[in-house]
Design an enzyme around this catalytic site. Structure first.
Site, PDB file in Angstrom:
ATOM      1  N   SER B  95       3.915-107.918  32.958  1.00 43.62           N
ATOM      2  CA  SER B  95       3.760-106.681  32.448  1.00 43.62           C
ATOM      3  C   SER B  95       2.921-106.563  31.195  1.00 43.62           C
ATOM      4  O   SER B  95       2.151-105.745  31.017  1.00 43.62           O
ATOM      5  CB  SER B  95       5.047-106.146  32.398  1.00 43.62           C
ATOM      6  OG  SER B  95       5.795-105.846  33.584  1.00 43.62           O
ATOM      7  N   THR B 136       3.654 -91.665  31.923  1.00 46.28           N
ATOM      8  CA  THR B 136       4.913 -91.083  32.276  1.00 46.28           C
ATOM      9  C   THR B 136       5.699 -90.305  31.404  1.00 46.28           C
ATOM     10  O   THR B 136       5.651 -90.708  30.219  1.00 46.28           O
ATOM     11  CB  THR B 136       5.731 -92.302  32.738  1.00 46.28           C
ATOM     12  OG1 THR B 136       4.983 -93.126  34.013  1.00 46.28           O
ATOM     13  CG2 THR B 136       7.068 -91.958  33.517  1.00 46.28           C
ATOM     14  N   HIS B 140       8.428 -86.281  34.403  1.00 45.70           N
ATOM     15  CA  HIS B 140       7.132 -86.218  35.298  1.00 45.70           C
ATOM     16  C   HIS B 140       6.707 -87.570  35.417  1.00 45.70           C
ATOM     17  O   HIS B 140       6.247 -88.404  34.460  1.00 45.70           O
ATOM     18  CB  HIS B 140       5.907 -85.711  34.593  1.00 45.70           C
ATOM     19  CG  HIS B 140       6.474 -84.260  34.356  1.00 45.70           C
ATOM     20  ND1 HIS B 140       6.348 -83.083  35.143  1.00 45.70           N
ATOM     21  CD2 HIS B 140       6.911 -83.711  33.109  1.00 45.70           C
ATOM     22  CE1 HIS B 140       6.752 -82.217  34.714  1.00 45.70           C
ATOM     23  NE2 HIS B 140       7.070 -82.383  33.378  1.00 45.70           N
ATOM     24  N   GLU B 367       4.543 -98.051  38.330  1.00 43.96           N
ATOM     25  CA  GLU B 367       3.220 -97.876  38.820  1.00 43.96           C
ATOM     26  C   GLU B 367       3.203 -97.524  40.365  1.00 43.96           C
ATOM     27  O   GLU B 367       2.274 -98.024  40.877  1.00 43.96           O
ATOM     28  CB  GLU B 367       2.565 -99.638  38.735  1.00 43.96           C
ATOM     29  CG  GLU B 367       2.614-100.044  37.497  1.00 43.96           C
ATOM     30  CD  GLU B 367       1.488 -99.828  36.630  1.00 43.96           C
ATOM     31  OE1 GLU B 367       0.426 -99.192  37.021  1.00 43.96           O
ATOM     32  OE2 GLU B 367       1.407-100.299  35.292  1.00 43.96           O
ATOM     33  N   HIS B 370       7.731 -97.275  45.624  1.00 41.37           N
ATOM     34  CA  HIS B 370       7.599 -97.702  46.860  1.00 41.37           C
ATOM     35  C   HIS B 370       7.201 -96.603  47.773  1.00 41.37           C
ATOM     36  O   HIS B 370       6.237 -96.562  48.635  1.00 41.37           O
ATOM     37  CB  HIS B 370       9.018 -98.733  47.282  1.00 41.37           C
ATOM     38  CG  HIS B 370       8.745 -99.360  48.520  1.00 41.37           C
ATOM     39  ND1 HIS B 370       8.054-100.577  48.897  1.00 41.37           N
ATOM     40  CD2 HIS B 370       9.049 -98.756  49.971  1.00 41.37           C
ATOM     41  CE1 HIS B 370       8.102-100.751  50.252  1.00 41.37           C
ATOM     42  NE2 HIS B 370       8.832 -99.875  50.908  1.00 41.37           N
TER      43      HIS B 370
END
Lengths: 258, 388
Positions: B95, B136, B140, B367, B370
Site C-alpha cells: 500500500s 475519499t 463519500h 480502491e 468488491h
C-alpha cells in the site's frame, strides 16, 4: 585496478533433494539456481574496491549457458563490468583440478591485480578451486578472509584461524578466498538490473582459451541419503552424581568413546 | 532466508524476461532480508517500518513505471511483479508503494506542470519525500463525486476547506494530492505539510493494515497558490484514472499475499502429523491446497495478461476491475483456507495467514469495493449502469 571474481552457480540452499536410494546421479529437475552465497562476498568486495579506487571487474564462471541470468543479476547488476562464461561439453564431469585449469587459462588472458573467490561452493563444499588457481598461476593467496585493506601494490588480509585471527601481508597480484563477515552484499537496484543486460557477456569454449581440460582425477560414484538420525537416550539416576556415573559407564562401555 | 519460492505451477516464469525475473527475485530477497524480520513487531505496534523507505527508494521500488524526472518508466509487468513481492511481505508495504507510485507520482507525472514534476518526482522516487492521496471522505466512499471538500478562488490562489478520511500515509506525507470541488469541476491540488490550516490525524484501533499509516487530512482555510493546482486534471475522471493505476498494482499484489498463505499452509500440511500421518495426506486438506494453487494460478494468468495489455496501451477500467475483484476475493479465500489448515496455530502471528487475512479485508474494500467492481464489469457487459 583490474579485478577478477570467479563465481559459481549452485542450487538454492532450500532445494529439496529427491534421493530415496543411492544413485550415481542426482535428479536436478526443478532445482532453483542461485549465485553461490560465498561468491557474493567476493563480488561485493570487488565492487567496494572499485568504488573506492576505480577499476574494472570481470566475473568469470564455468557452467552452462543458463548461468547468464545469475551473472546478470548478481554480478553485473551489482557492479561487475563484464562477464565471461566458460561453457564447453568437455567440462561435463570436470573436477576441481580441471576447473582450476580452465579458469587459469581465462585469467591469463588479462592482467588482473586481484583475483577473488568465495571460500567454497555450497553444493560440493570442496573449497579447493581458488587455492588451486593461485598455485597454478604462481600467485600468493590468502584464504578465508574476513577483512581486506589494500595498500600500494600490497594487501593486508585478516583470516580466520582456529581460536583467533591471522593478519597476512602479501604483494599484488594475489588470490583471495572470501568468508562470511567480510562485508554485507548489497541488493541490486532496478535501474542497475535493467542496465546489466547491456554489459558485455562473453561465452567461450576451452578451445577459445587454448586449454584442454585434464581428465578428472576424481570420480563421483554415488550419492546416498544421510543415515536416519538415531534415537536420543536420556541418562537418568537418583541424583546428579549417579547420573554422571551412569553416563561415564555408557560412554566407556557402550559407546566406547572414553 | 524463509525458503519462500512462490507458486509457478503453470511455468509463468517462462513468459517473463530475464530482467523481469531478476527484479522479481531481487524484491523477494529484499522482503526476506529487510522487511519480514520486523513485520510481527510492526503489526503488533501499529507502525510502518520507516527505516526501510530510503532503501525502497534506492532500489527503485517507488513509482518504477512512472515516466518523468528521476523516474525509470519501466513496464507495467515489472511494476506488477514488484507489487506482488511487496504484498507477499504485507499489504501495508505494498500500500505504501502503491500510494507513493500510482496515486502521487503518477498524477504529478501526467497532470502536473514541469515545475511540479521537477520539484516532486525525483524526491518521491528516491523516498526522500512521502506522498498521500486524498479523495475519499467520511461520507463519500464509493461515490466520490459527492465530495464536500471545496476549493474556492481567492485572489490569485485558492482557499481549500474540507477533510479526507481513510488516507494511507496521511501522517507520514510531506505532500498530499487532494481532490476538491471547484467552480470549474473537480480539481487536484498539491498540499504540503506545514501549510497553515492543513493538519492530519491518525486512525487508531485498526484490525487491518496495522503496519500501515492510515489517517485523516483536514483543511481549514488552507491558502494555496495557483501553482499548487495540477493543471492537467479536470473533472472526476482525473482521480479515477489514478485509482485505475493503483488497482492494477493491487490486482498483482494480492496474488503475492495469496502465495505466501498457500506456501505456509503447504509446508505446515506436509509436516504437521495427526493420526500418525501428515495432515497433507488427508483428502480434505489436499482439496483445500488444490483449490488454492488452482485459484492462484488462474490469478497469475489474469495478472500477466492484464500487464501485457497495459504495456500495449490497453488499460481499460473494466479490465482492471475484473482482475482486482477476482484476485482480492481469491486472496482472501486463500488466507482463510490457509488459516484453517494451520488450525490453532493459524490464529497467532507466528504464521502469516491471519495477518494477510486481516489486511485483505481492507484491500477488498479500498480502491473500489468488491461490489463496485462487480457493477463496473456489469455495466461494461450489459451496457446498463446499476448506479448512475
Amino acid at each position: 585496478m583490474k579485478i577478477a571474481v570467479c563465481v559459481k552457480q549452485v542450487p538454492d540452499s532450500e532445494t529439496r533433494i529427491n534421493l530415496a536410494a543411492p544413485a550415481a546421479k542426482l535428479d536436478q529437475t526443478g532445482f532453483t539456481r542461485v549465485l553461490n552465497p560465498y561468491d557474493a562476498y567476493a563480488v561485493e568486495e570487488a565492487v567496494r574496491i572499485k568504488e573506492a579506487r576505480g577499476g574494472e571487474i570481470t566475473a568469470i564462471t564455468v557452467g552452462p549457458e543458463t548461468v547468464r541470468e545469475t551473472l546478470k543479476k548478481d554480478c553485473l547488476a551489482v557492479g561487475c563490468d563484464k562477464a565471461i562464461i566458460i561453457n564447453d561439453p568437455l567440462l561435463a564431469g570436470a573436477d576441481d583440478a580441471a576447473i582450476a585449469d580452465v579458469l587459469c587459462a581465462a585469467l591469463k588472458k588479462d592482467n588482473y591485480d586481484l583475483i577473488l573467490f568465495g571460500i567454497k561452493a555450497i553444493d560440493d563444499d570442496s573449497g579447493q578451486v581458488g587455492i588451486l588457481v593461485a598455485e597454478k598461476l604462481g600467485l600468493p593467496h590468502v584464504s578465508t578472509i574476513t577483512k581486506l585493506e589494500l595498500g600500494e601494490g600490497t594487501l593486508t588480509a585478516h583470516r580466520e584461524i582456529e581460536g583467533g585471527k591471522e593478519i597476512v601481508d602479501c604483494p599484488l597480484p594475489a588470490v583471495l578466498t572470501c568468508q562470511k563477515g567480510l562485508n554485507e552484499p548489497r541488493l541490486p537496484s532496478l535501474p542497475n538490473i535493467m542496465k546489466a543486460g547491456m554489459k558485455p557477456m562473453q561465452i567461450v569454449t576451452c578451445a577459445d582459451l587454448g586449454v584442454t581440460p585434464p581428465a578428472a582425477l576424481v570420480e563421483i560414484r554415488q550419492y546416498s541419503p544421510p543415515p536416519a538420525r538415531g534415537t536420543c537416550r536420556l541418562v537418568t539416576g537418583d541424583d546428579a552424581a549417579a547420573a554422571a556415573r551412569e553416563l561415564a559407564r555408557v560412554l566407556n562401555e557402550e559407546a566406547k568413546v572414553i | 532466508m524463509s525458503g519462500y519460492r512462490g507458486v509457478d505451477f503453470y511455468h509463468f516464469d517462462r513468459c517473463l524476461s530475464d530482467e523481469e525475473r531478476s527484479i522479481r527475485d531481487t524484491v523477494r530477497r529484499f522482503v526476506d532480508q529487510s522487511f519480514l524480520p520486523g513485520i510481527r513487531g510492526h503489526f503488533r505496534d501499529g507502525t510502518f517500518p520507516l527505516d526501510l523507505i530510503p532503501q525502497l527508494g534506492e532500489m527503485g521500488l517507488l513509482g518504477p513505471s512512472v515516466k518523468g524526472p528521476g523516474c525509470m518508466g519501466l513496464s507495467g509487468v515489472i511494476y506488477g511483479l514488484i507489487c506482488q513481492e511487496l504484498e507477499r511481505g504485507d499489504s501495508g508495504l505494498r500500500s505504501f508503494a502503491s500510494v507513493q507510485g500510482s496515486l502521487v507520482m503518477w498524477p504529478i507525472s501526467v497532470y502536473g506542470t514541469d515545475e511540479q514534476k521537477n520539484t516532486w518526482l525525483p524526491e518521491l522516487a528516491a523516498g526522500r519525500k512521502i506522498g498521500c492521496f486524498g479523495l475519499t471522505e467520511a461520507d463519500h466512499g464509493s461515490d466520490p463525486g459527492g465530495m464536500e471538500t471545496r476549493a474556492e478562488r481567492d485572489g490569485d490562489g485558492w482557499l481549500l476547506n474540507g477533510s479526507k478520511l481513510w488516507i494511507t500515509n496521511a501522517n507520514l506525507a510531506d505532500v498530499a494530492v487532494v481532490w476538491a470541488r471547484t467552480p470549474e469541476g473537480v480539481s487536484g491540488f498539491l498540499v504540503e505539510r506545514g501549510m497553515p490550516g492543513f493538519s492530519t490525524n491518525v486512525i487508531h484501533g485498526k484490525y487491518s493494515l496495522r503496519a500501515s499509516d492510515t489517517g485523516e487530512l483536514v483543511f481549514d482555510n488552507v491558502r494555496l497558490p495557483d501553482s499548487a493546482r495540477l493543471p492537467g486534471a479536470r473533472g472526476l475522471k482525473a482521480p479515477l484514472s489514478c485509482l485505475n493505476q493503483a488497482r492494477y498494482g493491487i490486482a498483482w499484489g494480492v496474488v503475492g499475499a495469496a502465495q505466501d498463505c498457500y506456501d505456509t499452509a503447504l509446508r505446515y500440511a506436509q509436516e504437521r502429523k495427526q493420526f500418525d500421518k501428515p495432515i497433507g495426506s488427508f483428502q480434505l486438506v489436499q482439496q483445500k491446497l488444490v483449490t488454492m494453487v488452482t485459484e492462484i494460478t488462474k490469478a497469475q494468468g489474469l495478472c500477466l495478461q492484464l500487464g501485457r495489455l497495459k504495456d500495449d496501451g490497453i488499460n481499460d477500467v473494466p479490465l482492471v476491475s475484473l482482475s482486482k475483484r477476482n484476485n482480492v476475493a481469491m486472496a482472501l479465500d486463500c488466507a482463510r483456507m490457509a488459516r484453517d489448515i494451520l488450525g490453532a496455530a493459524g490464529i497467532t502471528d507466528e504464521f502469516c495467514p491471519g495477518r494477510h487475512m486481516a489486511n485483505l479485508e481492507s484491500v477488498y474494500t479500498y480502491e473500489g469495493t468488491h461490489d463496485i467492481h462487480t457493477l463496473i464489469v456489469g455495466a461494461e457487459i450489459t451496457g446498463l449502469s446499476a448506479y448512475r
